[in-house]
Motif scaffolding. Sequence first.
Motif, short mmCIF file in Angstrom:
data_model
loop_
_atom_site.label_atom_id
_atom_site.label_comp_id
_atom_site.label_asym_id
_atom_site.label_seq_id
_atom_site.Cartn_x
_atom_site.Cartn_y
_atom_site.Cartn_z
N HIS A 158 8.16 0.91 -4.06
CA HIS A 158 7.09 0.96 -3.06
C HIS A 158 6.18 -0.25 -3.08
O HIS A 158 5.37 -0.42 -2.17
N LYS A 159 6.30 -1.09 -4.10
CA LYS A 159 5.53 -2.34 -4.13
C LYS A 159 6.45 -3.54 -4.16
O LYS A 159 6.40 -4.40 -3.29
N THR A 184 4.96 6.89 2.43
CA THR A 184 4.23 6.86 1.17
C THR A 184 5.07 7.41 0.01
O THR A 184 6.02 8.17 0.20
N ALA A 230 4.02 -2.09 3.64
CA ALA A 230 4.38 -0.78 3.10
C ALA A 230 5.85 -0.53 3.42
O ALA A 230 6.43 -1.17 4.31
N GLY A 249 -1.09 3.36 4.10
CA GLY A 249 0.30 2.94 4.00
C GLY A 249 1.12 3.37 5.20
O GLY A 249 0.60 3.55 6.31
N LEU A 282 0.84 -1.20 0.00
CA LEU A 282 0.00 0.00 0.00
C LEU A 282 0.87 1.25 0.00
O LEU A 282 1.72 1.44 0.87
N GLN A 310 -0.68 -7.20 4.51
CA GLN A 310 -0.60 -5.84 4.00
C GLN A 310 0.73 -5.22 4.45
O GLN A 310 1.05 -5.21 5.63
N GLY A 328 -0.35 4.52 -0.24
CA GLY A 328 -0.91 5.66 0.46
C GLY A 328 -1.67 6.66 -0.38
O GLY A 328 -2.22 7.61 0.15
#
Length: 471
Positions: free
Chosen positions: A179-180, A155, A126, A152, A95, A124, A97
């Motif tokens: 970020h992923k 972010t 981040a 998140g 996530l 989940q 954000g």
Amino acid sequence: MTEPRAAATPGHGSEAGRAVQIRLPDDGPDPVGAPYWILNWGLGVDSTAILVRLFQLLEVLDRKGMTGRERDEALAARLGLPGFRLDRLVVMVALLGSEWPLTGELAQREIVPRLARWRIRLVQVARSGPAKADGVTTLDDSTTPTHLHLEGDYTLFMESVRSGTIPQLGGVRKCSLKHKGEPLDAKVAEIVGGSPFYQIMGFEAGESSRCDRDARADTAQRTGVYPLRAWGWTREVCERFIRRRIGVHWPKSACLFCVFALASEAGRERVLRMLAAAPELAWEPLLMERIAVTLNPTQTLMADGSLHDLMQERGLHRALEMFEARVEAMDWSLVEVRRPMNAQDGDSFRRGGTARDLTVHRTGPRAAMLAALGELAAVGHRDAHRSVPADPRYPRVWLHPRAATFPTLDHLFAVVPAYVATKQAPAFPKLWAAVTAATGYRPPALPGVGRDEQTDLLAGTASANAVPATS
């Protein structure tokens, strides 16, 4: 675990439907030692369609009274995933954000409760900070999830405004990888340990090249599988299936400021419609672009112009008014940017190595920062300042704008909303010395801008790195 045996998996490998050999456990191992099945859920249409198909099959098998091993075997056969076990499935989501609210609302309402009903593990994650070494935040890890943590942690928006940049269009999607991809990979490694695992990727039938590239990442431990390609499901098929099963149109997953969404006419129209309907959502993309363009005029969210100008042309005046009112009320910073650019392989028409130093000198009310910038503009550098057309949205003073050939450099002062933080690229000192030597540029002596001391003009740096809340 007993010695693995081979089985054919449709849709895995370089050709759709081609049977290849993958490792499967023998019929008798304990489930604890069985391979994991990791499903990358990106909140978008394709990976969501895989989940909705799984839910559909679970409902059918539940009506037939199937449970346990019998149910797993039926799922494996109907999904085309030999050896699949529901209790070894882990749905992973990273996530960032800044997801469009509609996508998040649909995922929360339609998917999370179904995952909880069937006790499917949802993890989940981040990023925890700007560096990979900062690690990964596990926002939730549950077989009975109740909430999707769309906010998140560290972010992409915060990273971008702190550095005064935007996600880059073209080439590898570094924003997604950082970020992923990175947090997902780290968490998957933690979950599976040394166990083999199959990674279910939501690449649709028209994305064979993506499947092939992903398959090159296979190892003795990891095997990528691509059920949508095996089923022959295109994006349109996925959309129709979701609509038929749960009665909603599932939108594409994207950040509010996604440069890839803004790269096409259809994507721009979609973004403009959503911003017109919810003007408050324009805050993040407009703020990110305002800061980035002020520090570097080439950094618009669209290759052929700014999102701000497009919104103005299309009459999204309410969103622009809300943005200007909010940004006017916050603190601003006076910053200095030095950006040396070398020639590539000695070719003066091709840019080579580039590095940047961003220094926050002072933070305070916008009027005070603009007054300080005006004093700098009056210290004998008017020619450079006037060489670039002025735009009141992007207050800056150029001491040295870049030339058309390389090596060259940017040296400027600017006033931006007080989100940015002082940051210097590791390669900057050496590159700055080389480029200033090659170009003969000698930074002028300015009041309060010495590298070793500060005067009243640029005093007050104690609060320069403070980052205001996004609310």
